[in-house]
Write a protein that holds these residues in place. Structure first.
Motif, PDB file in Angstrom:
ATOM      1  N   GLU A   6      -8.953 -26.034  12.894  1.00 27.36           N
ATOM      2  CA  GLU A   6      -7.597 -26.322  12.441  1.00 27.36           C
ATOM      3  C   GLU A   6      -6.600 -26.052  13.574  1.00 27.36           C
ATOM      4  O   GLU A   6      -6.774 -25.100  14.339  1.00 27.36           O
ATOM      5  N   PHE A   7      -5.567 -26.873  13.681  1.00 23.29           N
ATOM      6  CA  PHE A   7      -4.542 -26.687  14.702  1.00 23.29           C
ATOM      7  C   PHE A   7      -3.497 -25.684  14.211  1.00 23.29           C
ATOM      8  O   PHE A   7      -2.964 -25.822  13.113  1.00 23.29           O
ATOM      9  N   LYS A   8      -3.221 -24.692  15.043  1.00 24.36           N
ATOM     10  CA  LYS A   8      -2.162 -23.740  14.726  1.00 24.36           C
ATOM     11  C   LYS A   8      -0.810 -24.405  15.024  1.00 24.36           C
ATOM     12  O   LYS A   8      -0.614 -24.969  16.097  1.00 24.36           O
ATOM     13  N   SER A   9       0.093 -24.320  14.093  1.00 31.48           N
ATOM     14  CA  SER A   9       1.344 -25.075  14.208  1.00 31.48           C
ATOM     15  C   SER A   9       2.390 -24.403  15.092  1.00 31.48           C
ATOM     16  O   SER A   9       3.299 -25.064  15.587  1.00 31.48           O
ATOM     17  N   GLY A  10       2.265 -23.093  15.321  1.00 33.63           N
ATOM     18  CA  GLY A  10       3.310 -22.362  16.052  1.00 33.63           C
ATOM     19  C   GLY A  10       3.602 -22.903  17.434  1.00 33.63           C
ATOM     20  O   GLY A  10       4.765 -22.975  17.855  1.00 33.63           O
ATOM     21  N   SER A  11       2.543 -23.317  18.159  1.00 33.78           N
ATOM     22  CA  SER A  11       2.737 -23.797  19.530  1.00 33.78           C
ATOM     23  C   SER A  11       3.483 -25.130  19.574  1.00 33.78           C
ATOM     24  O   SER A  11       4.062 -25.491  20.605  1.00 33.78           O
ATOM     25  N   LEU A  12       3.499 -25.860  18.446  1.00 33.48           N
ATOM     26  CA  LEU A  12       4.219 -27.132  18.407  1.00 33.48           C
ATOM     27  C   LEU A  12       5.730 -26.927  18.401  1.00 33.48           C
ATOM     28  O   LEU A  12       6.487 -27.883  18.594  1.00 33.48           O
ATOM     29  N   ARG A  13       6.146 -25.681  18.186  1.00 28.68           N
ATOM     30  CA  ARG A  13       7.571 -25.343  18.271  1.00 28.68           C
ATOM     31  C   ARG A  13       8.118 -25.691  19.654  1.00 28.68           C
ATOM     32  O   ARG A  13       9.301 -26.011  19.811  1.00 28.68           O
ATOM     33  N   LEU A  14       7.251 -25.655  20.658  1.00 29.31           N
ATOM     34  CA  LEU A  14       7.649 -26.032  22.021  1.00 29.31           C
ATOM     35  C   LEU A  14       8.274 -27.419  22.043  1.00 29.31           C
ATOM     36  O   LEU A  14       9.358 -27.624  22.602  1.00 29.31           O
ATOM     37  N   ALA A  15       7.580 -28.387  21.451  1.00 32.14           N
ATOM     38  CA  ALA A  15       8.063 -29.772  21.460  1.00 32.14           C
ATOM     39  C   ALA A  15       9.319 -29.929  20.616  1.00 32.14           C
ATOM     40  O   ALA A  15      10.286 -30.585  21.030  1.00 32.14           O
ATOM     41  N   LYS A  16       9.303 -29.334  19.435  1.00 33.94           N
ATOM     42  CA  LYS A  16      10.409 -29.524  18.495  1.00 33.94           C
ATOM     43  C   LYS A  16      11.699 -28.916  19.030  1.00 33.94           C
ATOM     44  O   LYS A  16      12.772 -29.517  18.948  1.00 33.94           O
ATOM     45  N   ASP A  17      11.608 -27.712  19.597  1.00 33.94           N
ATOM     46  CA  ASP A  17      12.813 -27.058  20.122  1.00 33.94           C
ATOM     47  C   ASP A  17      13.331 -27.726  21.384  1.00 33.94           C
ATOM     48  O   ASP A  17      14.525 -27.682  21.669  1.00 33.94           O
ATOM     49  N   ALA A  18      12.411 -28.343  22.155  1.00 36.40           N
ATOM     50  CA  ALA A  18      12.823 -29.016  23.391  1.00 36.40           C
ATOM     51  C   ALA A  18      13.197 -30.476  23.146  1.00 36.40           C
ATOM     52  O   ALA A  18      13.826 -31.108  23.995  1.00 36.40           O
ATOM     53  N   GLY A  19      12.801 -31.032  21.998  1.00 38.24           N
ATOM     54  CA  GLY A  19      13.121 -32.419  21.679  1.00 38.24           C
ATOM     55  C   GLY A  19      12.387 -33.423  22.538  1.00 38.24           C
ATOM     56  O   GLY A  19      12.958 -34.442  22.947  1.00 38.24           O
ATOM     57  N   VAL A  20      11.093 -33.154  22.816  1.00 42.21           N
ATOM     58  CA  VAL A  20      10.318 -34.044  23.692  1.00 42.21           C
ATOM     59  C   VAL A  20       9.202 -34.736  22.909  1.00 42.21           C
ATOM     60  O   VAL A  20       8.785 -34.262  21.846  1.00 42.21           O
ATOM     61  N   PRO A  21       8.672 -35.863  23.437  1.00 42.48           N
ATOM     62  CA  PRO A  21       7.535 -36.526  22.796  1.00 42.48           C
ATOM     63  C   PRO A  21       6.277 -35.658  22.847  1.00 42.48           C
ATOM     64  O   PRO A  21       6.131 -34.784  23.714  1.00 42.48           O
ATOM     65  N   ILE A  22       5.368 -35.922  21.923  1.00 45.13           N
ATOM     66  CA  ILE A  22       4.055 -35.277  21.904  1.00 45.13           C
ATOM     67  C   ILE A  22       3.009 -36.325  22.257  1.00 45.13           C
ATOM     68  O   ILE A  22       3.009 -37.432  21.710  1.00 45.13           O
TER      69      ILE A  22
END
Length: 243
Positions: free
Chosen positions: A163-179
Motif C-alpha cells: 500500500e502507498f503511504k499518503s503522507g509523502s504525497l503532501r510534497l506535490a500538493k503543497d508545492a502544486g506540481v504534477p505527479i
C-alpha cells in the motif's frame, strides 16, 4: 559473487574518483538556472548508475520517457529493490533528487553528492524531523527541482506492491506540481531474489503520463495514493500482456 565484488569495487572507486567533480558541482555559480544546474549535477551520478546497471548484465527497456514534462515534478515509483535508484538515475531522462533514509547521511562522499542533487533525508522514527523533511522537499519543488519518492516506504523484493503511504504525497500538493507515476519491473531479480548475489535480469521502466495539479488538488491524499498504486500495477500488467 564476482559481479557483486566488481560492482562494490566500482562503486567505491568511482566515488573517490568523483571528488574533484563533486567540488566543481558544489561551486557552480548562483546565476545559473535551476534546470542547467540540475542537468550538470546529474551527469556524474547518471554515468555511475548506467555503468552499475551494465555491470549487472541486465537488459533495461524504458517506455514513456516522452511523458516527462518540463519543470519540477514529484516522481512516484514502486520500490522493488536496491537497484531501483541506479536504474532511475541511469535511465530516467530528467534530473531529480530523492527522499532517502537518514542513515545514508553518514556515508562519506555519497551523502555530499546527494546534497548537491537536492536529496532530502527522512527519519521515520522522528515525527518532527519527518515533518521538517516534507517542508524541505516542498521548498525544493517550489525552487524548480524534481523529487522522487517510494511511497511504499520499503522494498517489495519482487513481491506484491505494498500500500502507498499518503503522507509523502503532501510534497506535490503543497508545492502544486504534477505527479509522474513510474512503474519498475525486474530489479528484484538482479539482487534480492538471488540470495543477495548479482544476476542479469530483464528490467522494464515505464513512465506514465503526468497527473496535473488540477487533476488531484481536490482529492484526499489517501485517494490519490490508492489511484497511483493502481495505475502502476496496471502498467506492469499491461507490459506482461504485451511482451
Amino acid at each position: 559473487m564476482l559481479r557483486l565484488i566488481f560492482i562494490f569495487l566500482y562503486m567505491s572507486g568511482y566515488l573517490v574518483y568523483s571528488i574533484p567533480k563533486l567540488r566543481k558541482m558544489q561551486a557552480l555559480p548562483k546565476g545559473m538556472s535551476v534546470k542547467e544546474k540540475d542537468i550538470l549535477i546529474q551527469e556524474t551520478p547518471k554515468k555511475w548508475s548506467e555503468t552499475i546497471m551494465k555491470m549487472t548484465g541486465s537488459k533495461v527497456e524504458v517506455r514513456g520517457n516522452h511523458n516527462l514534462p518540463d519543470g519540477p515534478v514529484l516522481i512516484v515509483a514502486n520500490h522493488e529493490g536496491d537497484f531501483d535508484i541506479p536504474l532511475l538515475l541511469g535511465f530516467l531522462n530528467k534530473p531529480f533528487g530523492f527522499i532517502s533514509k537518514i542513515e545514508v547521511k553518514k556515508v562519506p562522499v555519497l551523502s555530499k553528492w546527494m546534497d548537491v542533487m537536492n536529496c532530502v533525508y527522512l527519519d521515520r522514527k522522528d515525527r518532527r524531523q519527518a515533518v521538517r523533511s516534507i517542508r524541505e522537499g516542498v521548498k525544493m519543488l517550489k525552487e524548480g527541482h524534481s523529487i522522487l519518492i517510494f511511497p511504499e516506504g520499503t522494498r517489495s523484493k519482487g513481491g506484491p506492491i505494498e500500500e502507498f503511504k499518503s503522507g509523502s504525497l503532501r510534497l506535490a500538493k503543497d508545492a502544486g506540481v504534477p505527479i509522474v507515476p513510474v512503474s519498475i519491473e525486474g530489479t528484484a531479480e538482479v539482487f534480492e531474489k538471488n540470495g543477495r548475489l548479482i544476476k542479469p535480469a530483464n528490467i522494464t521502466l515505464t513512465i506514465c503520463p503526468p497527473i496535473s495539479f488540477e487533476e488531484y488538488q481536490e482529492k484526499e491524499l489517501k485517494v490519490v495514493a490508492k489511484e497511483l498504486r493502481e495505475l502502476i500495477i496496471m502498467n506492469r500488467k499491461e507490459y506482461k500482456i504485451s511482451s
